[in-house]
Design a protein around this motif. Structure first.
Motif, PDB file in Angstrom:
ATOM      1  N   ALA A 194       0.816  -1.211   0.000  1.00  0.00           N
ATOM      2  CA  ALA A 194       0.000   0.000   0.000  1.00  0.00           C
ATOM      3  C   ALA A 194       0.853   1.266   0.000  1.00  0.00           C
ATOM      4  N   GLY A 195       2.181   1.091  -0.049  1.00  0.00           N
ATOM      5  CA  GLY A 195       3.066   2.248  -0.028  1.00  0.00           C
ATOM      6  C   GLY A 195       3.272   2.829   1.348  1.00  0.00           C
ATOM      7  N   GLU A 196       2.909   2.074   2.373  1.00  0.00           N
ATOM      8  CA  GLU A 196       3.061   2.555   3.741  1.00  0.00           C
ATOM      9  C   GLU A 196       4.415   2.101   4.308  1.00  0.00           C
ATOM     10  N   GLY A 197       4.921   2.866   5.280  1.00  0.00           N
ATOM     11  CA  GLY A 197       6.146   2.476   5.985  1.00  0.00           C
ATOM     12  C   GLY A 197       7.401   2.548   5.153  1.00  0.00           C
ATOM     13  N   VAL A 198       7.427   3.434   4.157  1.00  0.00           N
ATOM     14  CA  VAL A 198       8.618   3.542   3.312  1.00  0.00           C
ATOM     15  C   VAL A 198       9.831   3.916   4.155  1.00  0.00           C
ATOM     16  N   CYS A 199      10.881   3.106   4.076  1.00  0.00           N
ATOM     17  CA  CYS A 199      12.149   3.312   4.778  1.00  0.00           C
ATOM     18  C   CYS A 199      12.040   3.121   6.285  1.00  0.00           C
ATOM     19  N   ASP A 200      10.931   2.541   6.757  1.00  0.00           N
ATOM     20  CA  ASP A 200      10.820   2.238   8.194  1.00  0.00           C
ATOM     21  C   ASP A 200      11.735   1.076   8.551  1.00  0.00           C
ATOM     22  N   LYS A 201      12.240   1.125   9.752  1.00  0.00           N
ATOM     23  CA  LYS A 201      13.040   0.009  10.261  1.00  0.00           C
ATOM     24  C   LYS A 201      12.088  -1.015  10.874  1.00  0.00           C
ATOM     25  N   SER A 202      11.225  -1.572  10.013  1.00  0.00           N
ATOM     26  CA  SER A 202      10.187  -2.509  10.460  1.00  0.00           C
ATOM     27  C   SER A 202       9.733  -3.328   9.267  1.00  0.00           C
ATOM     28  N   PRO A 203       8.985  -4.396   9.501  1.00  0.00           N
ATOM     29  CA  PRO A 203       8.500  -5.232   8.390  1.00  0.00           C
ATOM     30  C   PRO A 203       7.586  -4.498   7.410  1.00  0.00           C
ATOM     31  N   LEU A 204       7.108  -3.303   7.776  1.00  0.00           N
ATOM     32  CA  LEU A 204       6.316  -2.528   6.814  1.00  0.00           C
ATOM     33  C   LEU A 204       7.136  -2.216   5.564  1.00  0.00           C
ATOM     34  N   ARG A 206       9.330  -3.416   2.768  1.00  0.00           N
ATOM     35  CA  ARG A 206       9.581  -4.737   2.165  1.00  0.00           C
ATOM     36  C   ARG A 206      11.080  -5.034   2.020  1.00  0.00           C
ATOM     37  N   TYR A 207      11.909  -3.985   2.018  1.00  0.00           N
ATOM     38  CA  TYR A 207      13.347  -4.210   1.864  1.00  0.00           C
ATOM     39  C   TYR A 207      14.093  -4.144   3.204  1.00  0.00           C
ATOM     40  N   TYR A 208      13.375  -4.338   4.296  1.00  0.00           N
ATOM     41  CA  TYR A 208      13.987  -4.321   5.627  1.00  0.00           C
ATOM     42  C   TYR A 208      14.501  -5.712   6.009  1.00  0.00           C
ATOM     43  N   ASP A 209      15.504  -5.765   6.830  1.00  0.00           N
ATOM     44  CA  ASP A 209      16.066  -6.988   7.388  1.00  0.00           C
ATOM     45  C   ASP A 209      16.846  -7.766   6.312  1.00  0.00           C
ATOM     46  N   TYR A 210      17.306  -8.965   6.670  1.00  0.00           N
ATOM     47  CA  TYR A 210      18.159  -9.748   5.768  1.00  0.00           C
ATOM     48  C   TYR A 210      17.453 -10.070   4.451  1.00  0.00           C
ATOM     49  N   SER A 211      16.303 -10.692   4.549  1.00  0.00           N
ATOM     50  CA  SER A 211      15.597 -11.103   3.331  1.00  0.00           C
ATOM     51  C   SER A 211      15.143  -9.893   2.542  1.00  0.00           C
ATOM     52  N   GLY A 212      14.805  -8.800   3.237  1.00  0.00           N
ATOM     53  CA  GLY A 212      14.375  -7.594   2.539  1.00  0.00           C
ATOM     54  C   GLY A 212      15.501  -6.974   1.733  1.00  0.00           C
ATOM     55  N   ALA A 213      16.686  -6.895   2.318  1.00  0.00           N
ATOM     56  CA  ALA A 213      17.824  -6.336   1.588  1.00  0.00           C
ATOM     57  C   ALA A 213      18.161  -7.201   0.375  1.00  0.00           C
ATOM     58  N   PHE A 214      18.059  -8.520   0.546  1.00  0.00           N
ATOM     59  CA  PHE A 214      18.302  -9.412  -0.588  1.00  0.00           C
ATOM     60  C   PHE A 214      17.214  -9.242  -1.646  1.00  0.00           C
ATOM     61  N   ARG A 215      15.993  -9.050  -1.217  1.00  0.00           N
ATOM     62  CA  ARG A 215      14.896  -8.818  -2.162  1.00  0.00           C
ATOM     63  C   ARG A 215      15.136  -7.537  -2.965  1.00  0.00           C
ATOM     64  N   CYS A 216      15.669  -6.521  -2.303  1.00  0.00           N
ATOM     65  CA  CYS A 216      16.012  -5.258  -2.965  1.00  0.00           C
ATOM     66  C   CYS A 216      16.966  -5.507  -4.132  1.00  0.00           C
ATOM     67  N   LEU A 217      17.921  -6.409  -3.920  1.00  0.00           N
ATOM     68  CA  LEU A 217      18.851  -6.783  -4.994  1.00  0.00           C
ATOM     69  C   LEU A 217      18.158  -7.651  -6.036  1.00  0.00           C
ATOM     70  N   ALA A 218      17.441  -8.671  -5.582  1.00  0.00           N
ATOM     71  CA  ALA A 218      16.815  -9.636  -6.497  1.00  0.00           C
ATOM     72  C   ALA A 218      15.826  -8.964  -7.440  1.00  0.00           C
TER      73      ALA A 218
END
Length: 738
Positions: A194-204, A206-218
């Motif tokens: 929904a475009g919420e939580g952009v750049c939040d340090k939380s699961p909101l 999508r590119y947060y945490d280990y899998s999120g950073a990898f998703r950012c690359l993928a």
């Protein structure tokens, strides 16, 4: 029976002692305090001693202070906090966490890219980066610290966020949304569907945490992802449930290695940015580590398995994660070598040194040591130029009588920095404990931050001679005592047996070997007249043979001019000198029309070579000059200032009104920096004077110092000392011939 009684008595005595002791655990939040209280109660009911008490602090830093002031005893810290607690407060790690059987008490921070792209750790500037979150270990602390420590990323004034935002071409660093650099550091972040939580340090995000950073690359948002060693394997080859990763294959990704190579994602043990140490329990240096482990070991034996009344390694009941210990902990183990350096390891230590910079501890000024009136003038202009561009820390210029006086003043804390040549760098490190903070770089084609000493002659088929045929020739030298103009060439000729000094009298031996010379000198003592015979002084013929810019044949360019104007037959200079003064690089009348093709080099094997073949045809390789500071000075701040400054003032054609690497406006040469400097470079792993100079150079220098001529005059003695350096130069310092 008697032995059994003694053992029983010892056990009872130990239990009595333990019952009177207590371990005060420091917590940093209400949920953690609640868990600690529950653990204390569970331990008490199980009869575990000594007693566990809980003291609540406001933060990790506050807890470290409480332990230091004996108001608390223990806390579990991550690597960065262990580094700070050990370095600043003398705390030691005594119990470590273990996470899984594969990596044990550590895990690995890696840089991941897509296969087939042309990226290495050496060309990450300008690429788009994906991070697990601000201040996260593998997503921020290790990669940023590694880039700073290795010199790939410079930080001015401790402003790490600005440095990273300038370095990468856009990033997703969840958690920096409230900073002034969010536009760059949050540029790749997307938030949720929904475009919420952009750049939040939380699961909101999508590119947060280990899998999120990898998703950012993928998903192609970023070019490199900084994650944990297991992240790619956990999110590829059908192992991930989310739809974004179902088609991903691990073979389509690679790791970036510290040496500039790449490797498959399965080879993280050898290809990583740093081994990250597990969290550890830290205590004061006078606290018995074995006591803490016995307490916790009894606890984990009873309260770390399913079904136990209390769960030491779970925080689920408190609505949080990683309270007191990481939830991923499988067991606690004693730490044998109880020092923070041993626990953290060199890779992680270096990364933390690169990252930890407290702006509140930075001096407002860095005091630069200057040695002459022209240098004072240039330094003053540099200070003004830096200040106008708001470069930090600002520069102050402080005069000293000699390089050694600079060293003494720096050691005493009255001056902060000075640029020194190899011999003085050795003395600064060996005698005064100074360390290199940055160095000079002289030639694009040479990455070794050093220069070569060469013998230059004119290309002339009718008057061609070799190094073996220099007797009776006329010689041009930059100055008495300079490595390129005197120490190396004279030492080489002695080494080859052409010059044979008697009773350490090098000056007389050199004057008798060459028919005439120009060897500019200050304060000559028993100086043979032939060593000044070719010198010309200034435009009015005054100041002949003086050891400064008033003598037109002084310095490397002056010695080359001596050759150009047919005063001499050979010039001993550094390898960049010909290039600096030919092919239009020097507009002065004597050099404006010179071509580098009209000159050649004399090689050690008796051959000649083109001037661009200096790496194979030279007399020796000399370490580059270094900016030396006290060991408590933040070298990354010094380099960060100089790197930002050279972007503005390093190019001789810059339009900012000051030239860092040009002394021509001040009627001098090599003021503050050698004029041949192209850039100031980081020291990287060469953090000591020994590392910077190289073991062979240092060995030769120390061999020289052990063989002083005691019966010679002061001046002649110094010459003989420097001569002995050349006599002991190793074979590969004196470069192979063509």
């Amino acid at each position: 029976m008697q032995g059994a009684s003694v053992t029983l008595w010892l056990l009872l005595t130990l239990r009595a002692v333990l019952s009177e002791l207590e371990v005060r655990w420091c917590t940093t939040s209400d949920p953690e305090q609640q868990k600690c209280n529950d653990m204390s109660k569970a331990f008490q009911e199980a009869g575990i001693q000594p007693a566990l008490l809980c003291v609540q602090g406001s933060s990790t830093d506050h807890c470290v202070q409480l332990i230091t002031t004996r108001e608390a005893d223990a806390i579990t810290l991550d690597g960065g906090a262990i580094y700070e607690a050990g370095k600043e407060h003398g705390l030691k790690p005594v119990v470590g966490e273990v996470y899984d059987q594969e990596v044990g008490i550590s895990y690995y921070a890696v840089a991941v890219v897509k296969s087939g792209v042309h990226l290495t750790v050496n060309n990450l500037k300008g690429v788009k980066s994906c991070h697990t979150g601000i201040n996260r270990t593998v997503g921020w602390n290790v990669p940023v610290g590694y880039l700073v420590d290795s010199g790939r990323l410079s930080v001015m004034g401790c402003d790490v966020l600005k440095a990273v935002s300038d370095y990468f071409g856009g990033s997703c660093v969840p958690g920096v949304g409230e900073t002034s650099y969010a536009e760059s550091l949050c540029r790749l972040c997307r938030g949720n569907t929904a475009g919420e939580g952009v750049c939040d340090k939380s699961p909101l995000e999508r590119y947060y945490d280990y899998s999120g950073a990898f998703r950012c690359l993928a998903e192609g948002a970023g070019d490199v992802a900084f994650v944990k060693h297991s992240t790619v394997l956990e999110n590829t080859d059908g192992k991930t449930l989310p739809s974004w990763g179902q088609e991903l294959l691990s073979r389509d990704f690679e790791l970036l290695c510290r040496d500039g190579s790449r490797a498959p994602v399965t080879e993280w043990r050898r290809c990583h940015l740093a081994r990250v140490p597990a969290h550890a329990v830290v205590v004061r240096a006078d606290t018995e580590g074995g006591l803490i482990f016995r307490l916790l070991n009894e606890g984990q034996r009873l309260f770390s398995h399913e079904g136990s009344s209390f769960q030491m390694f779970s925080s689920e009941a408190y609505g949080q994660k990683n309270l007191m210990f990481k939830d991923a902990t499988s067991e606690l183990v004693p730490i044998a070598t109880q020092t923070y350096e041993a626990w953290l390891g060199q890779e992680y230590l270096h990364a933390m040194k690169g990252l930890l910079c407290d702006p509140n501890r930075l001096p407002h000024y860095l005091r630069w040591c200057v040695l002459s009136t022209p240098e004072i003038q240039k330094c003053g202009d540099m200070a003004v130029a830096f200040s106008r561009q708001r470069l930090k820390p600002e520069i102050q210029c402080v005069s000293a009588e000699s390089p050694q006086h600079c060293m003494e003043q720096i050691q005493a804390g009255q001056i902060d920095m000075v640029t020194l040549r190899g011999e003085d760098t050795y003395k600064a490190g060996k005698t005064y404990g100074l360390v290199p903070a940055a160095g000079e770089h002289y030639a694009q084609e040479d990455r070794r931050n050093s220069y070569f000493v060469v013998a230059v002659v004119k290309r002339n088929s009718s008057y061609s001679f070799t190094l073996d045929e220099l007797r009776g020739k006329r010689s041009c030298h930059s100055a008495f005592g300079s490595p390129s103009g005197w120490d190396i060439p004279v030492g080489t000729l002695v080494k080859k047996g052409f010059i044979l000094p008697k009773n350490c009298d090098i000056l007389t031996a050199v004057s008798e070997f060459f028919s005439a010379s120009c060897v500019p000198v200050n304060n000559p003592k028993d100086y043979p007249s032939s060593l000044c015979e070719l010198c010309v002084g200034d435009e009015w013929g005054r100041n002949k043979c003086v050891g400064n810019g008033q003598e037109r044949y002084f310095g490397d360019s002056g010695a080359f001019r001596c050759l150009v104007e047919n005063a001499g037959d050979v010039a001993f200079v550094k390898h960049t000198t010909v290039f600096d003064n030919t092919n239009g690089h020097n507009s002065e009348p004597w050099a404006a029309k010179l071509s580098s093709g009209d000159y050649e080099l004399l090689c050690l094997n008796g051959a000649r070579a083109e001037v661009d073949q200096f790496s194979n045809c030279n007399l020796a390789q000399i370490p580059a000059h270094a900016v030396m500071v006290r060991p408590d000075t933040n070298i990354f701040t010094v380099y960060g200032l100089l790197d930002k400054a050279q972007d503005l003032f390093g190019d001789d054609h810059n339009k900012n009104g000051f030239k860092m690497f040009d002394s021509s406006n001040y009627h001098g040469q090599d003021l503050l920096f050698k004029d041949a400097t192209l850039r100031v470079v980081p020291v990287g792993e060469k953090t000591s004077y020994l590392d910077w100079l190289g073991l062979d150079y240092v060995a030769a220098l120390e061999g020289m110092l052990s063989q002083q001529c005691s019966d010679a005059a002061v001046t002649a003695s110094r010459v003989s000392l420097l001569l002995l350096l050349l006599l002991s130069l190793s074979a590969h310092l004196l470069q192979p011939t063509l």
